[in-house]
Design a protein around this motif. Structure first.
Motif, PDB file in Angstrom:
ATOM      1  N   GLY A   1      29.242  17.062  27.586  1.00  0.00           N
ATOM      2  CA  GLY A   1      29.205  16.027  28.611  1.00  0.00           C
ATOM      3  C   GLY A   1      27.784  15.616  28.908  1.00  0.00           C
ATOM      4  O   GLY A   1      26.828  16.151  28.321  1.00  0.00           O
ATOM      5  N   VAL A   2      27.624  14.671  29.817  1.00  0.00           N
ATOM      6  CA  VAL A   2      26.289  14.149  30.129  1.00  0.00           C
ATOM      7  C   VAL A   2      25.388  15.260  30.645  1.00  0.00           C
ATOM      8  O   VAL A   2      24.198  15.323  30.322  1.00  0.00           O
ATOM      9  N   THR A   3      25.934  16.155  31.464  1.00  0.00           N
ATOM     10  CA  THR A   3      25.129  17.240  32.034  1.00  0.00           C
ATOM     11  C   THR A   3      25.297  18.548  31.280  1.00  0.00           C
ATOM     12  O   THR A   3      24.698  19.554  31.654  1.00  0.00           O
TER      13      THR A   3
ATOM     14  N   TYR B   1      31.079  15.830  18.830  1.00  0.00           N
ATOM     15  CA  TYR B   1      31.971  15.534  17.706  1.00  0.00           C
ATOM     16  C   TYR B   1      31.452  14.401  16.826  1.00  0.00           C
ATOM     17  O   TYR B   1      32.040  14.097  15.796  1.00  0.00           O
ATOM     18  N   ASP B   2      30.364  13.756  17.238  1.00  0.00           N
ATOM     19  CA  ASP B   2      29.803  12.645  16.468  1.00  0.00           C
ATOM     20  C   ASP B   2      30.886  11.619  16.158  1.00  0.00           C
ATOM     21  O   ASP B   2      31.086  11.217  15.008  1.00  0.00           O
TER      22      ASP B   2
ATOM     23  N   VAL C   1      32.577   8.164  26.614  1.00  0.00           N
ATOM     24  CA  VAL C   1      31.627   7.072  26.843  1.00  0.00           C
ATOM     25  C   VAL C   1      30.353   7.544  27.533  1.00  0.00           C
ATOM     26  O   VAL C   1      29.242   7.181  27.110  1.00  0.00           O
ATOM     27  N   PRO C   2      30.407   8.351  28.618  1.00  0.00           N
ATOM     28  CA  PRO C   2      29.160   8.757  29.282  1.00  0.00           C
ATOM     29  C   PRO C   2      28.177   9.457  28.351  1.00  0.00           C
ATOM     30  O   PRO C   2      26.972   9.207  28.413  1.00  0.00           O
ATOM     31  N   TRP C   3      28.686  10.318  27.470  1.00  0.00           N
ATOM     32  CA  TRP C   3      27.800  11.038  26.558  1.00  0.00           C
ATOM     33  C   TRP C   3      27.120  10.088  25.585  1.00  0.00           C
ATOM     34  O   TRP C   3      25.904  10.108  25.417  1.00  0.00           O
TER      35      TRP C   3
ATOM     36  N   ARG D   1      23.050   8.416  25.004  1.00  0.00           N
ATOM     37  CA  ARG D   1      22.324   8.637  23.750  1.00  0.00           C
ATOM     38  C   ARG D   1      21.980   7.327  23.053  1.00  0.00           C
ATOM     39  O   ARG D   1      21.306   7.333  22.024  1.00  0.00           O
ATOM     40  N   ARG D   2      22.459   6.182  23.574  1.00  0.00           N
ATOM     41  CA  ARG D   2      22.208   4.902  22.924  1.00  0.00           C
ATOM     42  C   ARG D   2      21.367   4.014  23.819  1.00  0.00           C
ATOM     43  O   ARG D   2      21.408   4.115  25.038  1.00  0.00           O
TER      44      ARG D   2
END
Length: 228
Positions: free
Chosen positions: A100-102, A201-202, A213-215, A219-220
């Motif tokens: 996750g994001v955190t 999971y790429d 989506v948050p993750w 990263r983008r």
């Protein structure tokens, strides 16, 4: 005790979709042939993308591991494999949650070709039989892609059944074993006792499933994650 980085944890089971061969692409457009190309569903949380996975070092004799493609461990895919996918007690990688994001990932994926695994097992004197190592990965059944040059569809390679189950490491299955890939979940840092395993999971996208989506957004830089 803590688990050091680089330790194999478990295997990832499921159906194996290999990358398309070069002749499955149209020479005029460079795009994949338009029919019968197996594509993962965007919202399937059990599809593991091996495109960027690190390849397990392979013996020189095998000509190199074939990586890329996907492993699908969705309940439906495992059901199509039968109970064989669960006969290997190490095949529990599909239970590892996405980060996750955190929560940063603490495990990564190393992909391997079953042909390279076969060579290594035989070199080490391991039993070359299904009984001693039931492969938790198999090919789906049915069409794989359209060969436009020959004007016909090409099915996925046959799964390892019948006599192949008794001696799946034999040389006669070499071509199929080169396309059949598996994945090992490996610790990417020191893991503490009872620490939850988390994996990126790429996923291929956009679009991405809502929970991812948050993750991927974090990263983008272009903001295009296409969640739904």
């Amino acid at each position: 005790d803590p688990i050091p980085p680089g330790t194999p944890i478990c295997l990832y089971p499921g159906e194996r979709t290999p990358p398309l061969p070069p002749w499955a692409f149209s020479s005029s457009s460079g795009s994949p042939s338009p029919l019968l190309i197996r594509k993962p569903e965007e919202d399937n949380a059990y599809i593991l993308n091996l495109a960027s996975a690190r390849a397990w070092p392979c013996p020189k004799r095998t000509g190199g591991a074939v990586v890329g493609g996907f492993l699908d461990a969705a309940p439906k895919a495992l059901a199509e494999l039968g109970l064989d996918a669960l006969e290997n007690p190490s095949a529990v990688g599909h239970r590892v949650n996405h980060c996750g994001v955190t929560l940063e990932p603490n495990v990564s994926i190393t992909a391997f070709s079953y042909r390279d695994l076969a060579v290594a097992m035989l070199r080490n004197g391991s039993e070359a039989s299904y009984e001693h190592f039931p492969p938790p990965n198999q090919f789906p059944m049915g069409p794989w892609y359209l060969d436009e040059d020959r004007g016909c569809t090409v099915d996925f390679p046959r799964t390892l059944t019948g006599d192949a189950r008794e001696n799946w490491l034999s040389a006669e299955h070499s071509e199929r074993l080169a396309l059949l890939a598996g994945a090992v979940v490996v610790s990417s840092r020191t893991l503490l006792p009872k620490e939850e395993l988390l994996l990126d999971y790429d996923l291929s996208g956009p679009p991405f499933p809502r929970w991812a989506v948050p993750w991927y957004k974090s990263r983008r830089h272009d903001g295009d994650v296409g969640g739904r």
